[in-house]
Motif scaffolding. Structure first.
Motif, short mmCIF file in Angstrom:
data_model
loop_
_atom_site.label_atom_id
_atom_site.label_comp_id
_atom_site.label_asym_id
_atom_site.label_seq_id
_atom_site.Cartn_x
_atom_site.Cartn_y
_atom_site.Cartn_z
N ASP A 15 0.76 -1.20 -0.08
CA ASP A 15 0.17 -0.01 0.13
C ASP A 15 0.93 1.23 0.12
OD1 ASP A 15 -2.58 -1.32 0.22
OD2 ASP A 15 -2.02 -1.88 2.23
N GLN A 16 1.90 1.05 0.72
CA GLN A 16 2.97 2.25 0.73
C GLN A 16 3.49 2.58 -0.68
OE1 GLN A 16 3.38 5.01 2.53
NE2 GLN A 16 4.91 4.46 3.92
N ALA A 17 3.92 1.34 -1.30
CA ALA A 17 4.46 1.66 -2.54
C ALA A 17 3.60 2.29 -3.69
CB ALA A 17 4.86 0.50 -3.03
N GLU A 18 2.27 1.64 -3.32
CA GLU A 18 1.20 2.17 -4.39
C GLU A 18 0.82 3.87 -4.18
OE1 GLU A 18 -1.12 -1.87 -3.97
OE2 GLU A 18 -2.16 0.10 -3.14
N THR A 19 0.86 4.23 -2.82
CA THR A 19 0.67 5.78 -2.34
C THR A 19 1.77 6.45 -3.00
OG1 THR A 19 -0.53 5.01 -0.30
CG2 THR A 19 0.69 7.13 -0.49
N VAL A 20 3.16 6.06 -3.06
CA VAL A 20 4.20 6.84 -3.54
C VAL A 20 4.01 7.07 -4.84
CG1 VAL A 20 6.79 6.70 -3.90
CG2 VAL A 20 5.85 5.94 -1.82
N LEU A 21 3.65 5.92 -5.89
CA LEU A 21 3.37 6.22 -7.10
C LEU A 21 2.33 7.16 -7.53
CD1 LEU A 21 3.85 2.61 -8.55
CD2 LEU A 21 5.43 4.52 -8.73
N LEU A 22 1.42 7.05 -6.58
CA LEU A 22 0.15 7.88 -6.80
C LEU A 22 0.52 9.46 -6.59
CD1 LEU A 22 -2.83 5.92 -5.23
CD2 LEU A 22 -2.69 6.73 -7.64
N GLY A 23 1.38 9.58 -5.36
CA GLY A 23 1.91 11.05 -5.26
C GLY A 23 2.78 11.53 -6.26
N LEU A 24 3.66 10.51 -6.90
CA LEU A 24 4.66 10.91 -8.16
C LEU A 24 3.75 11.37 -9.18
CD1 LEU A 24 7.48 10.98 -8.96
CD2 LEU A 24 6.94 8.43 -9.79
N ARG A 73 -6.06 3.67 -7.80
CA ARG A 73 -5.24 2.83 -6.90
C ARG A 73 -5.44 1.38 -7.60
NH1 ARG A 73 -2.52 2.70 -2.07
NH2 ARG A 73 -3.30 4.86 -1.60
N SER A 74 -6.26 1.12 -8.16
CA SER A 74 -6.67 -0.31 -8.60
C SER A 74 -5.45 -0.36 -10.02
CB SER A 74 -8.07 -0.63 -8.98
OG SER A 74 -7.96 -1.73 -9.55
N ARG A 75 -5.50 0.49 -10.65
CA ARG A 75 -4.77 0.64 -11.73
C ARG A 75 -3.24 0.50 -11.43
NH1 ARG A 75 -8.12 4.59 -13.40
NH2 ARG A 75 -6.84 6.31 -13.07
N VAL A 76 -2.73 1.36 -10.39
CA VAL A 76 -1.63 1.10 -9.75
C VAL A 76 -1.05 -0.12 -9.43
CG1 VAL A 76 0.06 1.79 -8.07
CG2 VAL A 76 -1.25 3.60 -9.48
N ARG A 77 -2.09 -0.67 -8.60
CA ARG A 77 -1.76 -2.13 -8.20
C ARG A 77 -1.85 -3.10 -9.04
NH1 ARG A 77 -5.77 -3.51 -3.10
NH2 ARG A 77 -4.48 -1.83 -2.28
N HIS A 78 -2.66 -3.14 -10.04
CA HIS A 78 -2.88 -4.24 -11.01
C HIS A 78 -2.07 -4.06 -12.19
CE1 HIS A 78 -5.45 -6.26 -8.13
NE2 HIS A 78 -6.11 -5.11 -8.17
N GLU A 79 -1.76 -2.70 -12.59
CA GLU A 79 -0.95 -2.51 -13.88
C GLU A 79 0.36 -1.98 -13.89
OE1 GLU A 79 -3.68 -0.41 -16.43
OE2 GLU A 79 -5.56 -1.33 -15.67
N ALA A 80 0.36 -0.86 -12.95
CA ALA A 80 1.54 -0.06 -13.04
C ALA A 80 2.67 -0.86 -12.09
CB ALA A 80 1.41 1.34 -12.27
#
Length: 355
Positions: A133-142, A197-204
């Motif tokens: 979850d932390q990694a996903e949050t960082v990518l969303l912030g980026l 967040r779903s796209r980050v988790r399953h795609e990015a």
């Protein structure tokens, strides 16, 4: 006799460390959606809290976004009650307002959790966020481009919100849930590509793993931790600059920091004066801001914009950069439109925020 499975032991150990740091009279509430992460957390708290002599309950939130959500919330509450947690609270919320469905649901959820904490104070709420979850949050912030604080991700503790599992990956936590014999529920929204967040988790993240090799989530989480330490230090210095800039007795009232007579002309044109009251948010004197390092000045401008009502999720680095130009590149430009119906304007040596 053998001990618990390593995954179970890891989750319990993480909970035990958090519980040991809390005052003895603190009530512990677990935020549980019924998903594997929060259910594993609830199971570990139910095991560890009695051994630490602590009172521990749980909160599940019904967002009302799916058919049968009320029944689902009651089913989760029954599981939590079966673990021995008490009190077990079901909070129903209405998901409305700005920022899209993800932001609105998060706002409603945290409002319900904060209300439960207030009702059982002194209390804290434990959240089941993991390293992934932390990694996903960082990518969303980026993707938002909101600076180091956004890239710092989630803190292990923010006020009465605690995240014991941030150091554990999702696979470990879900293995622990299964080993505890808990039947988890998968929120369909977690698989819905309409949500970022779903796209980050399953795609990015999988794409990054394929391109750069394994360990991306852990690397992003480590980066977040280092950036958080740096950002915390800078924020301490920014606090002093913010206090100096918002001091109404400061020299910024005269516009002396700009050296640009256009500043005074703009004040007259916009109806501003050198001593008027705030117009919807903090007023910042230009002079101390103009002399400050970029990293501190932009932090102060962002903080003021948030205080004026800009939603944090919508306020980007571009917005802050435009505000910064009111201080560092003043050429008589008009207002800056910001999220949340807020405008930033330079008048008579001050940056003002208007609703």
């Amino acid at each position: 006799m053998s001990g618990p499975h390593p995954a179970v032991a890891a989750v319990r150990s993480a909970v035990r460390r958090v519980l040991s740091d809390l005052p003895a009279d603190t009530t512990v509430l677990v935020a549980c959606s019924g998903g594997a992460d929060s259910l594993a957390l609830a199971g570990a708290v139910a095991f560890e809290a009695p051994r630490a002599g602590r009172s521990a309950g749980a909160v599940t939130v019904d967002h009302g976004l799916q058919e049968g959500s009320a029944q689902r919330a009651e089913a989760v509450a029954k599981v939590l009650d079966g673990l021995g947690l008490a009190p077990v609270l079901v909070r129903t919320v209405e998901v409305t307002g700005r920022g899209g469905p993800e932001a609105a649901a998060r706002r409603a959820r945290y409002g319900a959790l904060d209300g439960a904490v207030a009702d059982h104070a002194p209390a804290v709420v434990l959240l089941g966020h993991t390293l992934d979850d932390q990694a996903e949050t960082v990518l969303l912030g980026l993707a938002r481009g909101s600076g180091a604080r956004s890239l710092a991700g989630m803190a292990p503790r923010t006020g009465h919100h605690l995240r014991p599992l941030l150091g554990l990956d999702r696979a470990t936590v879900r293995e622990a849930c299964a080993r505890m014999g808990l039947d988890a529920w998968e929120d369909p929204h977690n698989l819905d590509p309409r949500f970022a967040r779903s796209r980050v988790r399953h795609e990015a993240l999988p794409a990054l793993e394929r391109a750069l090799g394994p360990g991306i989530a852990a690397a992003l989480a480590r980066t977040a931790g280092m950036l958080r330490a740096d950002a915390d230090t800078l924020d301490v210095f920014a606090d002093g600059l913010y206090a100096e800039s918002t001091d109404t007795n400061g020299s910024g009232d005269t516009g002396s920091g700009s050296g640009d007579p256009g500043d005074a002309r703009s004040g007259a044109a916009e109806g501003g004066t050198t001593g008027g009251p705030p117009t919807g948010g903090p007023e910042l004197a230009v002079a101390p801001l103009a002399e400050a390092p970029d990293a501190l000045r932009t932090r102060v401008l962002r903080r003021a914009a948030l205080a004026a009502g800009c939603p944090a999720s919508a306020l980007t680095a571009r917005h802050v950069s435009e505000l910064d130009r009111l201080v560092t590149a003043w050429r008589g430009q008009s207002h800056i439109d910001l999220p949340g119906g807020v405008r930033g304007r330079r008048v008579a040596g001050r940056v003002r925020f208007e609703r």
